[in-house]
Write a protein that holds these residues in place. Structure first.
Motif, mmCIF file in Angstrom:
data_model
loop_
_atom_site.group_PDB
_atom_site.id
_atom_site.type_symbol
_atom_site.label_atom_id
_atom_site.label_comp_id
_atom_site.label_asym_id
_atom_site.label_seq_id
_atom_site.Cartn_x
_atom_site.Cartn_y
_atom_site.Cartn_z
ATOM 1 N N LYS A 1 1.815 14.020 5.919
ATOM 2 C CA LYS A 1 0.699 14.837 5.446
ATOM 3 C C LYS A 1 0.408 15.893 6.499
ATOM 4 N N PRO B 1 0.834 -1.207 0.000
ATOM 5 C CA PRO B 1 0.000 0.000 0.000
ATOM 6 C C PRO B 1 0.868 1.256 0.000
ATOM 7 N N GLY B 2 0.384 2.285 -0.659
ATOM 8 C CA GLY B 2 1.129 3.535 -0.687
ATOM 9 C C GLY B 2 0.382 4.535 -1.536
ATOM 10 N N ARG C 1 1.820 15.329 9.856
ATOM 11 C CA ARG C 1 2.665 14.997 11.014
ATOM 12 C C ARG C 1 3.690 16.103 11.203
ATOM 13 N N VAL D 1 -10.762 19.063 7.489
ATOM 14 C CA VAL D 1 -10.334 18.258 8.627
ATOM 15 C C VAL D 1 -9.162 17.347 8.238
ATOM 16 N N TYR D 2 -8.162 17.267 9.133
ATOM 17 C CA TYR D 2 -6.925 16.504 8.912
ATOM 18 C C TYR D 2 -6.140 16.997 7.700
ATOM 19 N N GLY E 1 -4.426 15.295 13.029
ATOM 20 C CA GLY E 1 -4.540 13.834 13.055
ATOM 21 C C GLY E 1 -3.222 13.094 12.921
ATOM 22 N N ASN E 2 -2.080 13.813 12.857
ATOM 23 C CA ASN E 2 -0.771 13.148 12.858
ATOM 24 C C ASN E 2 -0.636 12.142 11.719
ATOM 25 N N ILE E 3 -1.083 12.522 10.520
ATOM 26 C CA ILE E 3 -1.126 11.546 9.424
ATOM 27 C C ILE E 3 0.143 11.583 8.570
ATOM 28 N N ALA E 4 0.640 10.377 8.261
ATOM 29 C CA ALA E 4 1.772 10.250 7.334
ATOM 30 C C ALA E 4 1.389 9.221 6.275
ATOM 31 N N TYR E 5 2.045 9.298 5.127
ATOM 32 C CA TYR E 5 1.806 8.308 4.078
ATOM 33 C C TYR E 5 2.728 7.114 4.283
ATOM 34 N N ALA E 6 2.436 6.024 3.559
ATOM 35 C CA ALA E 6 3.173 4.782 3.746
ATOM 36 C C ALA E 6 4.658 4.924 3.447
ATOM 37 N N VAL F 1 -10.529 9.375 12.971
ATOM 38 C CA VAL F 1 -9.962 9.921 11.731
ATOM 39 C C VAL F 1 -10.609 9.259 10.520
ATOM 40 N N ASN G 1 -14.082 20.615 3.703
ATOM 41 C CA ASN G 1 -13.177 19.455 3.769
ATOM 42 C C ASN G 1 -11.789 19.815 4.296
ATOM 43 N N TYR H 1 -3.489 6.046 1.226
ATOM 44 C CA TYR H 1 -3.098 5.243 2.383
ATOM 45 C C TYR H 1 -2.486 6.156 3.437
ATOM 46 N N GLN H 2 -3.196 6.359 4.551
ATOM 47 C CA GLN H 2 -2.779 7.362 5.524
ATOM 48 C C GLN H 2 -2.547 6.746 6.899
ATOM 49 N N GLU H 3 -1.365 6.979 7.451
ATOM 50 C CA GLU H 3 -1.043 6.425 8.769
ATOM 51 C C GLU H 3 -1.252 7.480 9.843
ATOM 52 N N THR H 4 -2.014 7.129 10.874
ATOM 53 C CA THR H 4 -2.293 8.112 11.924
ATOM 54 C C THR H 4 -1.262 8.084 13.042
ATOM 55 N N GLY H 5 -0.583 6.942 13.220
ATOM 56 C CA GLY H 5 0.358 6.840 14.337
ATOM 57 C C GLY H 5 -0.334 6.981 15.679
ATOM 58 N N PHE I 1 4.492 10.567 19.037
ATOM 59 C CA PHE I 1 4.269 9.274 18.400
ATOM 60 C C PHE I 1 5.488 8.359 18.540
#
Lengths: 307, 223
Positions: B179, A175-176, B181, B87-88, B169-174, A193, B85, A180-184, B189
């Motif tokens: 995004k 996935p990527g 963070r 949020v996050y 929301g502390n979001i990062a991609y794979a 989220v 839109n 694909y979003q990681e919240t940690g 984290f």
């Protein structure tokens, strides 16, 4: 004025001192009920703790052995990390691959299967990827990836995150990308989220059920408890920390705890535990048939040197 | 020990980029908003001036998690601004940091303007200055205070964790790019994951950033 200020300072210091001693006093008061005069340090995952299961189990253990249990709830990765550093006597987690590594490295001894629940795939009610039409976890993930529908991942090395990576692997996908979003973050935060982002996510059934009313997410693929694919099973294991590596751990108490939770009495506590009238965990420690895999890392003879 | 052995350089880079972009944008916006307010309140005499000052000073201590919560409620899907839109997204973090930094910048700039000695103003009037001249002289005298205010606002924005965690929301991609963070949320984290080295590196980066920005602004200020 000068005098007043000193008085205020004094009062402040006294207040802080009282607060600190209050906290410490609370600790001492808790271990007053201990026959052994000790307490057991348990490193565990958020799911067992947040659901309230551990309170029941630990209360029953204290009744039986007179020793209070100090549970430190973190993600599986962090719990294992604490145990590697000798900051726990016993560890209760749910990520078999990480548990096996922990045992292969010699940190954990006497692993036992304890109980299981399952994972579910949840997502927006309009289900743009068509997950509800799939039967298998891999097919569900495949559908999400093909549709490039937003997927929210825990991304924190927790048991749930580990399981999610296993499913991607089984599906042969990497996935990527933007979807694909990681919240940690923990499961609760991640569900929030996902709900706001109209995204799919993999959640443990217990946390999803407890948050069902607060999030706008539908259960789209069931786990094995409701007849879904076996891949979504969520087994929990319990291990003592090897006293030869960390001489400070209380190995005897740890074994007493493992003995208790895997006994018919302890298993009954797990069986009878409910939240919202739903059983959350299914005991798995006892069976008449031999199950050697639960004592050692899986397939340890065939690929003992594999990472 | 090289950074590469501790953490993915791409990961660190993108986190730092998001943090700086968000905080600098937020501080720029709140400066545009705050300085006019500070000068107006500072130069004018009106009833309720003390109340306004008190409100600004209260705002300086506003808890960031509460700001985060209120912003989240405003921009979440079923909130009044749900259709945007936001949020996050980084924009959401800019909004909440703006709200946090504005009172700080306003408050410090206001006290700087007010603390310009009356003798300076009187002297300016005395040599035949108009009101505009006097205002300019006062601003010149107060510039270090104003710069300090902007710095304090930046410090507040870049180092706060409560609100950006809630609205971002502390979001990062794979692939490890960020995004939403930021340095602070990444530190919480990584600490929770037991990755103390990465957390320490990020902490050091944050300190160095704040020091650099301080040094840069002081230099621009002609010190």
């Amino acid at each position: 004025m000068e005098y007043r200020r000193r008085e205020m300072l004094g009062a402040g210091v006294a207040g802080i001192a009282a607060a600190v001693s209050g906290c410490l006093g609370g600790r001492n008061a808790e271990s007053d009920g201990s026959i052994t005069g000790e307490e057991l340090a348990l490193a565990t995952t958020t799911s067992t703790y947040d659901t309230g299961l551990l309170d029941e189990v630990n209360e029953a253990f204290q009744e039986r052995f007179g020793t209070p249990v100090a549970a430190n709830a973190q993600g599986t990765g962090k719990a294992i990390e604490s145990a590697r550093n000798g900051n726990a006597d016993v560890i209760l987690v749910h990520a078999r691959s990480q548990e096996d590594e922990f045992m292969r490295d010699g940190y954990g001894v006497n692993r036992r299967d304890l109980m299981f629940n399952d994972f579910v795939v949840v997502g927006p009610s309009d289900d743009p990827a068509g997950v509800s039409e799939t039967e298998q976890a891999t097919a569900a993930f495949d559908a999400i990836a093909s549709a490039r529908a937003t997927f929210t991942s825990r991304g924190d090395d927790s048991g749930t995150h580990t399981k999610e990576r296993v499913v991607w692997n089984e599906a042969g996908l990497e996935p990527g990308g933007e979807w694909y979003q990681e919240t940690g973050s923990g499961m609760g935060d991640t569900l929030t989220v996902a709900s706001e982002s109209r995204a799919y996510t993999l959640a443990d059934r217990g946390t999803y059920l407890s948050m069902q009313d607060n999030v706008d997410l539908e259960l789209l693929l069931q786990g094995p408890i409701e007849g879904g694919p076996a891949l979504l099973a969520n087994p929990y294991g319990i291990m003592a920390i090897n006293p030869e590596i960390h001489s400070n751990v209380n190995y005897q108490l740890a074994m007493a705890y493992i003995g208790f939770v895997t006994s018919p009495d302890g298993q009954a506590v797990i069986e009878e535990f409910t939240a919202n009238d739903q059983q959350l965990f299914y005991p798995e420690a006892l069976a008449e048939d031999p199950d050697f895999q639960q004592y050692v890392p899986e397939g340890w003879q065939s690929n003992a040197d594999e990472d | 020990m090289p950074l590469e052995s501790i953490a993915e350089p791409n990961y660190l880079r993108s986190i730092i980029r998001i943090s700086l972009t968000v905080s600098l944008t937020a501080v720029a916006l709140s400066t545009l908003l705050s300085l006019p307010i500070a000068f107006l309140v500072g130069f004018a005499d009106f009833r309720g001036k003390r109340l306004v000052t008190a409100v600004i000073n209260t705002g300086m201590g506003f808890p960031s998690v509460v700001v985060g919560l209120l912003v989240l409620l405003a921009i979440s899907n079923n909130g009044p601004l749900g259709s945007l839109n936001l949020v996050y997204t980084p924009e959401a973090m800019i909004i909440s940091q703006c709200i946090l930094a504005a009172p700080v910048i306003t408050g410090v700039a206001l006290s700087a303007v007010e603390s310009v000695d009356d003798t300076v103003r009187n002297a300016a009037y005395g040599i035949g200055g108009t009101r505009t001249d006097v205002a300019l002289i006062t601003l010149k005298e107060a510039r270090y205070g104003v710069i300090t205010g902007i710095l304090a606002g930046f410090g507040r924005a870049v180092s706060e964790v409560g609100s950006v965690l809630i609205v971002g929301g502390n979001i990062a991609y794979a692939d490890g790019t960020s995004k939403t963070r930021t340095i602070t949320t990444a530190i919480t984290f990584e600490t929770r994951r037991g990755e103390f080295e990465t957390a320490l590196v990020l902490g050091a980066v944050l300190l160095v950033l704040v020091l650099l920005v301080n040094g840069l602004v002081l230099r621009l200020g002609g010190r």
